[in-house]
Design an enzyme around this catalytic site. Sequence first.
Site, PDB file in Angstrom:
ATOM      1  CB  SER A 158      46.841 -23.927  20.507  1.00 29.80           C
ATOM      2  OG  SER A 158      45.829 -24.695  19.867  1.00 29.80           O
ATOM      3  CE1 TYR A 185      49.529 -22.866  15.928  1.00 34.83           C
ATOM      4  CE2 TYR A 185      48.002 -24.601  16.588  1.00 34.83           C
ATOM      5  CZ  TYR A 185      48.388 -23.272  16.614  1.00 34.83           C
ATOM      6  OH  TYR A 185      47.652 -22.358  17.327  1.00 34.83           O
ATOM      7  CE  LYS A 189      51.287 -21.895  19.541  1.00 40.62           C
ATOM      8  NZ  LYS A 189      51.089 -20.459  19.900  1.00 40.62           N
ATOM      9  CB  SER A 222      41.657 -15.376  14.471  1.00 37.66           C
ATOM     10  OG  SER A 222      42.402 -16.574  14.374  1.00 37.66           O
TER      11      SER A 222
END
Length: 316
Positions: A158, A185, A189, A222
Amino acid sequence: MSRPESRPVDAWQLADIPDQAGRTIVVTGPSVGGLGHVTALELARRGARVVLAGRTRTRLDDARAAIEAEVPGADLEPLLVDVSDLASVRRAAAEAGRFGPLDVLVNNAGVMGTRAARTADGLDLQMATNHFGPFALTGLLLPQLVDSGAGRVVTVSSNLHRAARSAPLEDPRGPARRTSPWLTYARSKLANLLFTFELDRRCRAAEVPVLATAAHPGFAGSHLAVNGQYGRTSGGIATILDAAIKAVSQPVAHGAWPTLMAATADLPGGTYCGPGGLGEMAGVPQVVTARRLAHDEVAQRRLWELSEQVTGVLYP
């Protein structure tokens, strides 16, 4: 099997995906509505045997039905795996032996911004799902990737890896770090890129016929963020947030393009693909650049060694 035929990558398009007939490709996280689903769909559309690797039988059945509706006769195989659970990863890797040589493994499954939680292995849920599980799965499937003669590992990262303040090199089973879910997060990544670059270098040094690439989707509509925050995609504020994300982001299908480029274009190992638009948020995919920390070879090696210790998976 030979590598995919050479394609220009300066202006990559979906039509540039070469014929995938005779190739077996594993895609984790293929749930309908997500990046993995689009990735699996387009590979199946071009003749690949696609192994749909997901957490529940229901989700796999739904993904298969949706792909077959667009690609009648698609060659699809189910594989149950929860990448956050190392025992599940081991069981799935053992079952995957029936597929024979593997041409590509797409490490797509992931979670985003979840509340602090520990897995059955005592790991942070985001780090387990986004890094340790894929690390273990890749290592266990590596012999089958080698057997293809030109294997490839694609790991979905990401652009938020740039927000990580440091590489995740501490003992993940020690006291929990007091940090925001978004910084966790970001570190997971960053770990994806550290892993990709170290894997590719080790394969080259050992003259193993496997290359590693990475991709990021930009800002794609998404359900990942909503799932992470609320554990669902509809109902109350989840519905509102999901609609808001879709209103300002690029379609999920476009978000999968960099992954498809990383999986099928004639690229050198260590390539990182992402959208070519402003801020890498959207647009036609191209080769992009990771932040400097992702290229720190000391951090790459230390994370690799830590990952082997945590997962118990030693690469052959």
